[in-house]
Design an enzyme around this catalytic site. Structure first.
Site, mmCIF file in Angstrom:
data_model
loop_
_atom_site.group_PDB
_atom_site.id
_atom_site.type_symbol
_atom_site.label_atom_id
_atom_site.label_comp_id
_atom_site.label_asym_id
_atom_site.label_seq_id
_atom_site.Cartn_x
_atom_site.Cartn_y
_atom_site.Cartn_z
ATOM 1 N N TYR A 1 -2.063 0.018 10.454
ATOM 2 C CA TYR A 1 -2.063 -0.737 9.293
ATOM 3 C C TYR A 1 -0.636 -0.180 8.446
ATOM 4 C CZ TYR A 1 -4.142 -1.585 4.490
ATOM 5 O OH TYR A 1 -4.492 -1.892 3.272
ATOM 6 N N SER B 1 0.874 -1.331 0.031
ATOM 7 C CA SER B 1 -0.156 0.011 -0.056
ATOM 8 C C SER B 1 0.803 1.137 -0.125
ATOM 9 C CB SER B 1 -1.095 -0.108 1.227
ATOM 10 O OG SER B 1 -1.514 1.351 1.573
HETATM 11 N N1 LIG Z 1 -8.810 -1.424 -0.905
HETATM 12 C C1 LIG Z 1 -7.719 -0.554 -0.929
HETATM 13 O O1 LIG Z 1 -7.971 0.552 -0.985
HETATM 14 C C2 LIG Z 1 -6.322 -1.264 -0.753
HETATM 15 C C3 LIG Z 1 -5.362 -0.348 -0.953
HETATM 16 C C4 LIG Z 1 -4.096 -0.907 -0.487
HETATM 17 C C5 LIG Z 1 -3.873 -2.047 -0.085
HETATM 18 N N2 LIG Z 1 -5.031 -2.876 -0.218
HETATM 19 C C6 LIG Z 1 -4.666 -4.361 0.256
HETATM 20 O O2 LIG Z 1 -5.055 -5.243 -0.717
HETATM 21 C C7 LIG Z 1 -5.546 -6.515 -0.033
HETATM 22 C C8 LIG Z 1 -7.259 -6.736 -0.690
HETATM 23 O O3 LIG Z 1 -7.848 -5.782 -0.060
HETATM 24 P P1 LIG Z 1 -9.232 -5.687 -0.547
HETATM 25 O O4 LIG Z 1 -9.594 -4.081 -0.636
HETATM 26 O O5 LIG Z 1 -9.739 -6.630 -1.797
HETATM 27 O O6 LIG Z 1 -10.268 -6.067 0.789
HETATM 28 P P2 LIG Z 1 -11.340 -6.988 0.878
HETATM 29 O O7 LIG Z 1 -11.811 -6.802 2.360
HETATM 30 O O8 LIG Z 1 -12.365 -6.928 -0.252
HETATM 31 O O9 LIG Z 1 -10.625 -8.533 0.839
HETATM 32 C C9 LIG Z 1 -9.898 -8.946 1.949
HETATM 33 C C10 LIG Z 1 -9.727 -10.518 1.637
HETATM 34 O O10 LIG Z 1 -8.896 -11.174 2.831
HETATM 35 C C11 LIG Z 1 -9.600 -12.031 3.290
HETATM 36 N N3 LIG Z 1 -9.171 -12.046 4.667
HETATM 37 C C12 LIG Z 1 -8.985 -10.821 5.549
HETATM 38 N N4 LIG Z 1 -8.796 -11.548 6.933
HETATM 39 C C13 LIG Z 1 -8.557 -12.840 6.678
HETATM 40 C C14 LIG Z 1 -8.289 -13.962 7.635
HETATM 41 N N5 LIG Z 1 -7.839 -13.690 8.884
HETATM 42 N N6 LIG Z 1 -7.949 -14.998 7.026
HETATM 43 C C15 LIG Z 1 -8.327 -15.476 5.840
HETATM 44 N N7 LIG Z 1 -8.552 -14.516 5.088
HETATM 45 C C16 LIG Z 1 -8.770 -13.146 5.474
HETATM 46 C C17 LIG Z 1 -10.888 -11.836 3.164
HETATM 47 O O11 LIG Z 1 -11.783 -12.910 3.371
HETATM 48 C C18 LIG Z 1 -11.038 -11.175 1.607
HETATM 49 O O12 LIG Z 1 -10.971 -12.449 0.628
HETATM 50 C C19 LIG Z 1 -5.311 -6.453 1.463
HETATM 51 O O13 LIG Z 1 -3.967 -6.738 1.799
HETATM 52 C C20 LIG Z 1 -5.506 -4.857 1.722
HETATM 53 O O14 LIG Z 1 -4.714 -4.356 2.650
HETATM 54 C C21 LIG Z 1 -6.224 -2.372 -0.109
#
Ligand SMILES: NC(=O)c1ccc[n+]([C@@H]2O[C@H](COP(=O)([O-])OP(=O)(O)OC[C@H]3O[C@@H](n4cnc5c(N)ncnc54)[C@H](O)[C@@H]3O)[C@@H](O)[C@H]2O)c1
Length: 252
Positions: free
Chosen positions: A158, A144
């Site tokens: 985070y 991120s």
């Molecule tokens: N959405 C954003 O703005 C953003 C920005 C930068 C980085 N990210 C990163 O991208 C990745 C995906 O994020 P997203 O936006 O798709 O979020 P999301 O909430 O849509 O998806 C998260 C996924 O992680 C799984 N998960 C969470 N905790 C878990 C656990 N304890 N055990 C097993 N599975 C678990 C959930 O089931 C889901 O499939 C993450 O690492 C997030 O930090 C997201």
């Protein structure tokens, strides 16, 4: 042919967090490039929905569980072994707790650390022998912009976990290069997914948009070409890189 550089025919791609917004988009593009899929997640309904969407494009194996649970990790390892070993690993598991720093506790940090960094480390560690045996592999971590360049309020813990993941990407890339394993990461700004939707489309939306020169949040589709690049032979001479996809937010 140039397009062969982007082929994943018959390869096995594991997308952890493949039921979520970004993970599902990654799984979709890897499948479109020919990969067989294993996806994981800790929300059963969301995982079923993802399988429903992805199974129209080919075989999908879904494994439900908590990534911090050793039995779940062992199930992922044995399943990928049975399917011939993982060629592409996308670590898209992640979670968020937003709060002012003075309200945060060690338990909050421990929770975020155990999911965002600990589980990624442990699972990757368990899967690497499959890639070492092939002499080739692609690992992609979801970092991120708050893990390196940008500091934002209410997200210090985070940011700590994503900062560690960013440096893990670089250090592990150095150590794993001799085994033919490439490790790269994506560092987005805000992407509109279940993790962020309610937060970014709130009364603070204009404030968040005002620091993005391209004046919009990312859609998961904005990340798909980067997944295609880092997962395929197109990026075979690239390792230890974290690609920023942020609409220009970090330019200032
Ligand atoms: N959405 C954003 O703005 C953003 C920005 C930068 C980085 N990210 C990163 O991208 C990745 C995906 O994020 P997203 O936006 O798709 O979020 P999301 O909430 O849509 O998806 C998260 C996924 O992680 C799984 N998960 C969470 N905790 C878990 C656990 N304890 N055990 C097993 N599975 C678990 C959930 O089931 C889901 O499939 C993450 O690492 C997030 O930090 C997201």
């Amino acid at each position: 042919m140039f397009r062969d550089l982007f082929a994943l025919d018959g390869k096995l791609a594991l997308v952890t967090g493949g039921s979520g917004g970004i993970g599902r988009a990654a799984a979709q593009v890897l499948q479109e490039l020919g990969a067989r899929l294993v996806i994981t997640g800790n929300n059963e309904d969301q995982l079923k929905e993802a399988v429903g969407e992805l199974s129209t494009g080919g075989d999908v194996t879904a494994l439900y569980g908590d990534a911090r649970d050793g039995d779940h990790v062992s199930e992922i390892v044995s399943t990928t072994e049975r399917l011939g070993g993982v060629d592409v690993l996308v670590n898209s598991i992640g979670t968020q707790r937003r709060m002012p720093l003075l309200e945060a506790t060690g338990a909050d940090l421990e929770f975020l650390w155990s999911v965002n960094m600990g589980s990624v480390f442990t699972l990757t560690q368990r899967l690497l022998p499959q890639m070492v045996a092939k002499g080739y592999g692609k690992v992609i971590h979801m970092c991120s912009i708050v893990g390196s360049v940008v500091a934002v309020e209410d997200k210090t813990m985070y940011a700590i976990t994503k900062g560690a993941l960013t440096q893990y990407t670089r250090s592990s890339a150095l150590e794993l290069a001799k085994f033919g394993i490439r490790v790269n990461g994506l560092a987005p700004g805000y992407v509109d997914t279940p993790m962020t939707h309610g937060y970014i489309h709130s009364e603070r939306e204009e404030e968040f948009l005002s620091v993005i020169p391209l004046r919009r949040f990312a859609d998961v589709r904005d990340l798909q070409a980067a997944f295609a690049y880092f997962a395929t032979p197109a990026s075979d001479h690239v390792t230890g890189q974290v690609l920023v996809i942020d609409g220009g937010e970090t330019l200032r």
